[in-house]
Design an enzyme around this catalytic site. Structure first.
Site, PDB file in Angstrom:
ATOM      1  N   THR A  28       0.873  -1.233  -0.169  1.00  9.37           N
ATOM      2  CA  THR A  28       0.090  -0.077  -0.109  1.00  9.37           C
ATOM      3  C   THR A  28       1.019   1.288   0.020  1.00  9.37           C
ATOM      4  O   THR A  28       1.885   1.287   0.574  1.00  9.37           O
ATOM      5  CB  THR A  28      -0.874  -0.175   1.506  1.00  9.37           C
ATOM      6  OG1 THR A  28      -1.743  -0.946   1.169  1.00  9.37           O
ATOM      7  CG2 THR A  28      -1.788   1.317   1.281  1.00  9.37           C
ATOM      8  N   SER A  30       2.125   5.298  -1.969  1.00  9.08           N
ATOM      9  CA  SER A  30       1.992   6.118  -3.289  1.00  9.08           C
ATOM     10  C   SER A  30       3.190   5.290  -4.101  1.00  9.08           C
ATOM     11  O   SER A  30       3.149   5.369  -5.471  1.00  9.08           O
ATOM     12  CB  SER A  30       2.522   7.463  -3.033  1.00  9.08           C
ATOM     13  OG  SER A  30       3.574   7.649  -2.228  1.00  9.08           O
ATOM     14  N   ASP A  81       6.238  -3.981  -1.654  1.00  6.08           N
ATOM     15  CA  ASP A  81       5.839  -2.911  -0.937  1.00  6.08           C
ATOM     16  C   ASP A  81       6.819  -1.719  -0.909  1.00  6.08           C
ATOM     17  O   ASP A  81       7.845  -1.857  -0.795  1.00  6.08           O
ATOM     18  CB  ASP A  81       5.225  -3.531   0.574  1.00  6.08           C
ATOM     19  CG  ASP A  81       4.129  -2.770   1.224  1.00  6.08           C
ATOM     20  OD1 ASP A  81       3.994  -1.539   0.694  1.00  6.08           O
ATOM     21  OD2 ASP A  81       3.937  -2.886   2.335  1.00  6.08           O
ATOM     22  N   GLY A  82       6.108  -0.713  -0.168  1.00  8.74           N
ATOM     23  CA  GLY A  82       7.042   0.511   0.317  1.00  8.74           C
ATOM     24  C   GLY A  82       7.390   0.521   1.584  1.00  8.74           C
ATOM     25  O   GLY A  82       7.182  -0.539   2.412  1.00  8.74           O
ATOM     26  N   ALA A  83       8.220   1.487   2.230  1.00  4.96           N
ATOM     27  CA  ALA A  83       8.320   1.921   3.425  1.00  4.96           C
ATOM     28  C   ALA A  83       8.516   3.254   3.736  1.00  4.96           C
ATOM     29  O   ALA A  83       8.667   4.110   2.899  1.00  4.96           O
ATOM     30  CB  ALA A  83       9.699   1.136   3.853  1.00  4.96           C
ATOM     31  N   ASP A  84       8.123   3.525   4.936  1.00  2.00           N
ATOM     32  CA  ASP A  84       8.430   4.865   5.568  1.00  2.00           C
ATOM     33  C   ASP A  84       9.870   5.050   5.801  1.00  2.00           C
ATOM     34  O   ASP A  84      10.515   6.286   5.637  1.00  2.00           O
ATOM     35  CB  ASP A  84       7.587   5.270   6.814  1.00  2.00           C
ATOM     36  CG  ASP A  84       6.049   5.133   6.488  1.00  2.00           C
ATOM     37  OD1 ASP A  84       5.849   5.867   5.286  1.00  2.00           O
ATOM     38  OD2 ASP A  84       5.256   4.347   6.943  1.00  2.00           O
ATOM     39  N   LYS A  94       6.929   0.970   8.952  1.00  2.00           N
ATOM     40  CA  LYS A  94       5.917   1.099   7.844  1.00  2.00           C
ATOM     41  C   LYS A  94       4.432   1.381   8.571  1.00  2.00           C
ATOM     42  O   LYS A  94       4.448   1.477   9.847  1.00  2.00           O
ATOM     43  CB  LYS A  94       5.564  -0.538   7.268  1.00  2.00           C
ATOM     44  CG  LYS A  94       6.879  -0.790   6.206  1.00  2.00           C
ATOM     45  CD  LYS A  94       6.553  -2.035   5.535  1.00  2.00           C
ATOM     46  CE  LYS A  94       5.394  -2.219   4.837  1.00  2.00           C
ATOM     47  NZ  LYS A  94       5.012  -1.059   3.998  1.00  2.00           N
ATOM     48  N   GLY A  96       2.536   4.297   7.576  1.00  5.84           N
ATOM     49  CA  GLY A  96       2.381   5.569   7.145  1.00  5.84           C
ATOM     50  C   GLY A  96       0.701   5.761   6.518  1.00  5.84           C
ATOM     51  O   GLY A  96       0.195   6.710   7.073  1.00  5.84           O
ATOM     52  N   GLU A 103      -0.165  -5.649   6.009  1.00  4.45           N
ATOM     53  CA  GLU A 103       1.044  -5.518   5.383  1.00  4.45           C
ATOM     54  C   GLU A 103       2.041  -6.725   6.035  1.00  4.45           C
ATOM     55  O   GLU A 103       2.851  -7.626   5.455  1.00  4.45           O
ATOM     56  CB  GLU A 103       1.903  -4.260   5.387  1.00  4.45           C
ATOM     57  CG  GLU A 103       1.091  -3.213   4.332  1.00  4.45           C
ATOM     58  CD  GLU A 103       1.826  -1.809   4.576  1.00  4.45           C
ATOM     59  OE1 GLU A 103       1.292  -1.087   3.707  1.00  4.45           O
ATOM     60  OE2 GLU A 103       2.301  -1.694   5.360  1.00  4.45           O
TER      61      GLU A 103
HETATM   62  C1  5RP Z   1       1.214   2.069   4.120  1.00  5.06           C
HETATM   63  C2  5RP Z   1       2.900   1.803   4.153  1.00  5.06           C
HETATM   64  C3  5RP Z   1       3.640   2.591   3.001  1.00  5.06           C
HETATM   65  O1  5RP Z   1       4.295   1.449   2.503  1.00  5.06           O
HETATM   66  C4  5RP Z   1       4.402   3.441   3.313  1.00  5.06           C
HETATM   67  O2  5RP Z   1       3.629   4.325   4.132  1.00  5.06           O
HETATM   68  C5  5RP Z   1       5.323   4.191   2.502  1.00  5.06           C
HETATM   69  O3  5RP Z   1       4.250   4.923   1.601  1.00  5.06           O
HETATM   70  P1  5RP Z   1       4.655   5.803   0.379  1.00  5.06           P
HETATM   71  O4  5RP Z   1       4.961   4.821  -0.443  1.00  5.06           O
HETATM   72  O5  5RP Z   1       3.424   6.439   0.029  1.00  5.06           O
HETATM   73  O6  5RP Z   1       5.730   6.764   0.777  1.00  5.06           O
HETATM   74  O7  5RP Z   1       3.487   1.382   5.014  1.00  5.06           O
HETATM   75  O8  5RP Z   1       0.647   1.486   5.401  1.00  5.06           O
END
Ligand code: 5RP
Length: 217
Positions: A28, A30, A81-84, A94, A96, A103
């Site tokens: 999840t 951007s 997946d992405g990460a903060d 993670k 955000g 996740e």
């Molecule tokens: C969502 C997450 C996202 O992977 C994390 O917030 C990164 O988001 P973005 O790609 O928008 O910077 O953990 O729960």
């Protein structure tokens, strides 16, 4: 290159992890949205997806990718997946976007967890980004008090409800040097559903898009 372009570059690099006729795990956020937007030409090669949020599910379905229940997935060879934040051990913060629990579940099932991020996410010490904790609503104040005892400053994410109908506390003022220990400690607080530290199950690979090109760890 601006941050959005870097996210697209990271997402493009992750396409090589797609395996024909296999289920893919989709996170999840951007950066993941950039990845989903690149998937349309691959939709006939992907067996199905499992998704960590209602938002990602809708985005996948809109391009014709079937989304199945994780319980019906015989295996998830790869999870994107992405990460903060990520540190050099690929331990992550993670959540955000508030999808941390689902996740974490998909990451636990996946054989390979590939994290995609722009360079702003790569840090020496985790904790600059407030650590999200998903909490059962009735336990919110109790969990907040326990987090203060651990040295954190919990802030209720007002007006936000997770896909699991829970609430989020974002913990500020943490300097996380022992991520595994902190992940376990927070999980032990009654009322916590999950916390956004991915240390016991870190990423296996990190695709980091930088202004000087892609770096892979
Ligand atoms: C969502 C997450 C996202 O992977 C994390 O917030 C990164 O988001 P973005 O790609 O928008 O910077 O953990 O729960």
């Amino acid at each position: 290159m601006d941050q959005q372009q870097l996210k697209i570059e990271a997402a493009k690099t992750a396409l090589k992890y797609i395996q024909d006729d296999e289920i893919i795990g989709i996170g999840t956020g951007s950066t993941v949205n950039c990845f989903i937007d690149l998937l349309e030409p691959y939709k006939n090669r992907i067996k199905a997806a499992v998704s960590s949020s209602e938002v990602s599910t809708q985005r996948l379905k809109s391009i014709g990718i079937e989304v199945i229940d994780l319980n019906d997935a015989d295996s998830v060879p790869v999870y994107i997946d992405g990460a903060d934040e990520s540190n050099t051990s690929l331990e992550l913060i993670k959540g955000g976007g508030g999808a941390l629990t689902r996740e974490k579940i998909i990451a636990a099932v996946a054989e390979k967890f590939v994290c995609i991020a722009d360079e702003s996410k790569y840090v020496e010490t985790l904790g600059q980004f407030p650590l999200p904790v998903e909490v059962l609503p009735m336990a919110r104040s109790h969990v907040a008090r326990e987090i203060v005892k651990l040295g954190g400053n919990p802030v209720y994410r007002a007006g936000f409800t997770t896909d699991n109908n829970n609430v989020i506390l974002d913990i500020h003022s943490l300097e996380i040097n022992q991520a595994k220990a902190l992940e376990s400690k927070i999980n032990q607080i009654v009322g916590v559903v999950a916390n956004g530290l991915f240390a016991h199950r870190p990423a296996d690979h990190l695709i980091l898009a930088t202004k000087n090109g892609i770096k892979e760890y």
